[in-house]
Motif scaffolding. Structure first.
Motif, PDB file in Angstrom:
ATOM      1  N   ILE A 637       0.870  -1.187   0.000  1.00  0.00           N
ATOM      2  CA  ILE A 637       0.000   0.000   0.000  1.00  0.00           C
ATOM      3  C   ILE A 637       0.901   1.228   0.000  1.00  0.00           C
ATOM      4  O   ILE A 637       1.779   1.363   0.856  1.00  0.00           O
ATOM      5  CB  ILE A 637      -0.919   0.023   1.239  1.00  0.00           C
ATOM      6  N   GLU A 638       0.689   2.128  -0.956  1.00  0.00           N
ATOM      7  CA  GLU A 638       1.498   3.341  -1.078  1.00  0.00           C
ATOM      8  C   GLU A 638       0.575   4.554  -1.100  1.00  0.00           C
ATOM      9  O   GLU A 638      -0.539   4.472  -1.608  1.00  0.00           O
ATOM     10  CB  GLU A 638       2.313   3.314  -2.386  1.00  0.00           C
ATOM     11  N   PHE A 639       1.057   5.672  -0.534  1.00  0.00           N
ATOM     12  CA  PHE A 639       0.283   6.902  -0.674  1.00  0.00           C
ATOM     13  C   PHE A 639       1.208   8.112  -0.684  1.00  0.00           C
ATOM     14  O   PHE A 639       2.318   8.081  -0.153  1.00  0.00           O
ATOM     15  CB  PHE A 639      -0.752   7.047   0.453  1.00  0.00           C
ATOM     16  N   THR A 640       0.740   9.180  -1.348  1.00  0.00           N
ATOM     17  CA  THR A 640       1.430  10.472  -1.387  1.00  0.00           C
ATOM     18  C   THR A 640       0.390  11.528  -1.731  1.00  0.00           C
ATOM     19  O   THR A 640      -0.802  11.233  -1.831  1.00  0.00           O
ATOM     20  CB  THR A 640       2.573  10.451  -2.433  1.00  0.00           C
ATOM     21  N   SER A 641       0.812  12.781  -1.902  1.00  0.00           N
ATOM     22  CA  SER A 641      -0.112  13.841  -2.292  1.00  0.00           C
ATOM     23  C   SER A 641       0.488  14.644  -3.435  1.00  0.00           C
ATOM     24  O   SER A 641       1.703  14.780  -3.543  1.00  0.00           O
ATOM     25  CB  SER A 641      -0.392  14.780  -1.114  1.00  0.00           C
ATOM     26  N   GLU A 642      -0.415  15.171  -4.272  1.00  0.00           N
ATOM     27  CA  GLU A 642       0.022  15.974  -5.412  1.00  0.00           C
ATOM     28  C   GLU A 642      -1.129  16.864  -5.844  1.00  0.00           C
ATOM     29  O   GLU A 642      -2.221  16.382  -6.139  1.00  0.00           O
ATOM     30  CB  GLU A 642       0.453  15.068  -6.562  1.00  0.00           C
ATOM     31  N   ASP A 643      -0.871  18.202  -5.874  1.00  0.00           N
ATOM     32  CA  ASP A 643      -1.891  19.163  -6.318  1.00  0.00           C
ATOM     33  C   ASP A 643      -3.211  18.971  -5.584  1.00  0.00           C
ATOM     34  O   ASP A 643      -4.281  18.850  -6.185  1.00  0.00           O
ATOM     35  CB  ASP A 643      -2.121  19.046  -7.832  1.00  0.00           C
ATOM     36  N   ASN A 644      -3.153  18.900  -4.233  1.00  0.00           N
ATOM     37  CA  ASN A 644      -4.357  18.741  -3.398  1.00  0.00           C
ATOM     38  C   ASN A 644      -5.136  17.469  -3.714  1.00  0.00           C
ATOM     39  O   ASN A 644      -6.370  17.437  -3.618  1.00  0.00           O
ATOM     40  CB  ASN A 644      -5.270  19.965  -3.541  1.00  0.00           C
ATOM     41  N   LEU A 645      -4.402  16.419  -4.117  1.00  0.00           N
ATOM     42  CA  LEU A 645      -5.001  15.108  -4.330  1.00  0.00           C
ATOM     43  C   LEU A 645      -4.300  14.088  -3.443  1.00  0.00           C
ATOM     44  O   LEU A 645      -3.072  14.120  -3.304  1.00  0.00           O
ATOM     45  CB  LEU A 645      -4.853  14.671  -5.791  1.00  0.00           C
ATOM     46  N   LEU A 646      -5.080  13.197  -2.814  1.00  0.00           N
ATOM     47  CA  LEU A 646      -4.520  12.039  -2.128  1.00  0.00           C
ATOM     48  C   LEU A 646      -4.400  10.917  -3.159  1.00  0.00           C
ATOM     49  O   LEU A 646      -5.391  10.480  -3.734  1.00  0.00           O
ATOM     50  CB  LEU A 646      -5.430  11.599  -0.976  1.00  0.00           C
ATOM     51  N   LEU A 647      -3.144  10.488  -3.429  1.00  0.00           N
ATOM     52  CA  LEU A 647      -2.886   9.416  -4.384  1.00  0.00           C
ATOM     53  C   LEU A 647      -2.519   8.162  -3.605  1.00  0.00           C
ATOM     54  O   LEU A 647      -1.540   8.160  -2.852  1.00  0.00           O
ATOM     55  CB  LEU A 647      -1.738   9.799  -5.327  1.00  0.00           C
TER      56      LEU A 647
END
Length: 736
Positions: A637-647
């Motif tokens: 399971i991976e997560f990060t953020s980009e341009d006010n998005l939870l990826l």
């Protein structure tokens, strides 16, 4: 013997050093007493230089800081930065982080105040590294204030409001009422930049008290200037003049020449609006006299621009106006001050007035570039107005019409149209009433005819109202009929889906409950026979079956709530890593049983506003689905953020899916659930829930899979990230 001869010399040296130290302390005390009695700033600077040679190191730090602050106030930036650097050196030598922090923050403030924003980024990073060690440090409010000013310079006013709200949280906690008023004043300024002049004026008026203290004067000067500006934008020039004059009175009390000159220029603009050109010129002259004497270059430029507009509007001297605008434009470019837009606007208007269109064309390109950099709606409005007039004068009527339409579109969007309309209607009603009374008084004979006319008009209005009501009822009936037909179709479709779903659930529930019914006898038989391995194997199978049954019931409950619109979103501040670890821990026993490793990978944790229940429904089902079809493999399971998005991605090395399965993965129509690697059963309801809850949060879910290689789910969900540190964990508002 030599050692004993040195003892008297050492004694004399120690006594001399002690006397010298006492003298330095006396000088320091003298400076602290006398500094508050000096009103002449230039004398204060010279006095500080004298005391620098006599005071001790502790006192020297305060003198350097005082010198830096005064030079900053006088706009002598290089000298101000020089003394801040000297304070920083002393702070590092004495390991005084608090002093070093103050130096960084004040230095950043001076740079921001003089259009050198790019230089503050590393300085604020150093300040934050010190502040992070002390969450309760009162200087957090200064840090957030500087961040808000920086956002303001980037014209990100919504972000600036968020930062200043964070500063207000700190100030309320520390009960710092003085700086709290300043913070509200900054907030009002940001609303002003968002063209919300009514809201800005409301905030500014709240910061004006009935009892003015001498310490409040500097803040009040800024408040009165901003209030005046708000009323200028609301087309209330006389009210604006009142507040500008109040500001001049207070600026004179504390000898702030820069603010006095600024108020005079503001008054010049208002008198120009009222066509009182003599008063306007007098105020420009007053401002120019102060600006030339104090070398306030930005105000000199603004004064030339104001003077040019006055000469242009009054038609007194177009050549004089042209000279003023060109001189201001050249000075702005030479000094790189950035106030070229009013000058270019004035130059172009002059040449349009004179009919010198080749010269107009020469300045149009820099005018357009400056407007694009400025990005304010007022500037864009004037840009389209100028272009419309230029194209009309040069017979380019199509382009002229296009720019004219854009000019009016922008004008309508930024004007207080509703307020102006209400005032106009009230004035119209008042004037109409006056005329009616005058007519009645002067001509009694027409009273009966007027009454008949009024009755006829009332009847017309009544008929019109009845007709409108009938049309409205007809439209409402048609709308209700279409809505009922649509709901009927949806209800039939939903019932069909529910019937299929409940038949699947009934079948699977029966299959899961049967083992529980027989388990008692089987367990008793194997226990009596001493078959412990069979007992353990049967217990594991029952545990797995109970977990599947529990998940199925959870999904059924969530699905039913969502179908009945009973699931209410309740966003709260959550840590993504904490919630995912909590979900993973619930599957550890099953993962161990299936010899599968679950990994959570991320660079940094995220704090987001999200509904915790929805978060668990989405990721519990994705993880359970991955574990169901993976044995002896890995789940990541991976997560990060980009341009006010939870990826976020859930990746497994399980059995994978065919393209046909992918095409119907998130639907319930004709659903045939695939058996897991350990015989786990399901309804397909879990992934349908995932899809629905992602869509409820305005997100996107994508899936890719390949047989015998594995499956990957990718989710994108809009989020609001929180500025987080320990001090603000329980506060109400922090910005991103």
């Amino acid at each position: 013997m030599t050692r004993y001869r040195l003892l008297p010399l050492l004694f004399v040296f120690m006594v001399t050093l002690t006397m010298y130290s006492q003298t330095e302390k006396e000088y320091c005390e003298q400076w602290r007493v006398e500094r508050d009695t000096i009103s002449d700033i230039d004398f204060y600077l010279e006095y500080n230089k004298i005391m620098m040679t006599k005071a001790d190191e502790t006192c020297l730090t305060d003198i350097y800081m005082s010198q830096a602050n005064i030079y900053g106030m006088k706009k002598n930036i290089d000298s101000s930065l020089y003394y801040y650097d000297k304070v920083a050196i002393l702070a590092k030598n004495t390991d005084s982080e608090e002093l070093l922090l103050s130096t960084y923050l004040y230095k950043a403030y001076v740079l921001l105040s003089n259009y050198r924003k790019d230089e503050i980024i590393p300085i604020l990073q150093k300040a934050r590294s010190i502040l992070s060690k002390d969450p309760d440090n009162n200087s957090w409010h200064f840090y957030y204030t500087l961040k808000s000013i920086s956002a303001r310079e980037d014209r990100e006013f919504d972000k600036a409001i968020n930062y200043i709200d964070s500063s207000i949280v700190v100030l309320k906690r520390t009960k710092d009422t003085v700086n709290l008023l300043d913070a509200y004043q900054n907030k009002g300024t940001y609303y002003l930049h968002l063209n919300n002049y009514t809201k800005a004026a409301e905030i500014f008026l709240q910061t004006i008290g009935t009892d003015e203290k001498p310490s409040d004067l500097l803040r009040l000067i800024g408040t009165y200037y901003n209030l005046g500006f708000c009323y200028v934008k609301l087309d209330k020039s006389e009210t604006a003049i009142k507040y500008f004059n109040e500001g001049i009175l207070r600026a004179k009390k504390i000898g702030h020449d820069y603010e006095i000159a600024s108020f005079h220029l503001a008054l010049a603009g208002r008198y120009r609006d009222l066509k009182e050109y003599d008063k306007a010129i007098d105020n420009v002259d007053s401002a120019s006299e102060i600006s030339q004497k104090m070398k306030y270059n930005d105000l000199i430029i603004e004064g030339l621009q104001k003077e040019g507009m006055i000469y242009y509007d009054s038609s007194l001297d177009y050549d004089k106006a042209e000279t003023c605008f060109i001189e201001a434009y050249k000075m702005s470019k030479e000094l790189n001050i950035g106030k070229t837009l009013p000058s270019l606007f004035g130059i172009i208007k002059i040449y349009l007035k004179k009919g010198e269109y080749n010269k107009v064309k020469e300045y149009l390109k820099p005018f357009e570039e400056t407007v694009n950099k400025n990005r304010e709606l007022d500037s864009k409005k004037e840009f389209h107005k100028i272009y419309s007039e230029y194209h009309e004068k040069t017979k380019q009527f199509t382009s002229a019409l296009e720019h004219f339409k854009k000019y009016h579109a922008i004008k309508d969007s930024i004007s207080s149209q509703e307020v102006q309309t209400q005032v106009a209607n009230l004035e119209k009603k008042y004037e109409t009433k006056k005329k009616e009374l005058a007519i009645v008084t002067l001509n009694q004979e027409k009273e009966e005819q007027q009454q008949i006319t009024k009755q006829a008009r009332a009847q017309q209005h009544l008929y019109l109202l009845v007709a409108c009501l009938l049309l409205l009822l007809l439209a409402a009936g048609a709308w209700a009929f279409r809505k009922l037909r649509k709901q009927q179709k949806e209800l039939v479709s939903t019932n069909q889906v529910k019937n299929r779903l409940f038949s699947i659930i009934a079948h699977d529930l029966r299959g899961m409950i049967l083992p529980f019914q027989r388990s008692g006898k089987i367990l008793k038989y194997h226990i009596n026979k001493g078959n412990h391995e069979k007992t353990i194997e049967l217990s594991q199978a029952l545990e797995q079956n109970s977990e599947s049954l529990s998940n199925m019931l959870d999904n059924l409950l969530n699905w039913s709530l969502e179908q009945m619109n009973g699931y209410k979103m309740n966003p709260e501040k959550i840590s993504v890593s904490e919630q995912l670890n909590e979900i993973i821990s619930g599957y550890e026993q099953q993962a161990t049983f299936k010899k599968t490793k679950i990994d959570l990978k991320y660079k940094e944790d995220l704090w987001v506003n999200f509904d915790k229940g929805a978060f668990h429904v989405i990721f519990r089902n994705l993880l359970g689905n991955a574990l169901k079809y993976t044995e002896g493999g890995n789940i990541r399971i991976e997560f990060t953020s980009e341009d006010n998005l939870l990826l976020c991605s859930v990746i497994d090395t399980g059995v994978g899916m065919s393209q046909e399965q992918l095409n119907h993965l998130f639907t319930l129509e004709d659903k045939k659930s695939t058996i897991g690697t350990k015989g786990e059963k399901g309804t397909g309801l879990g992934l349908n829930l995932v899809y629905r809850f992602v869509k409820m949060n305005k997100g996107i879910i994508e899936v890719s899979s390949e047989k015998r290689i594995g499956t990957r789910f990718d989710i994108q969900i809009p989020i609001i990230k929180n500025i987080y540190h320990p001090m603000l964990k329980n506060q109400e508002s922090l910005s991103a």
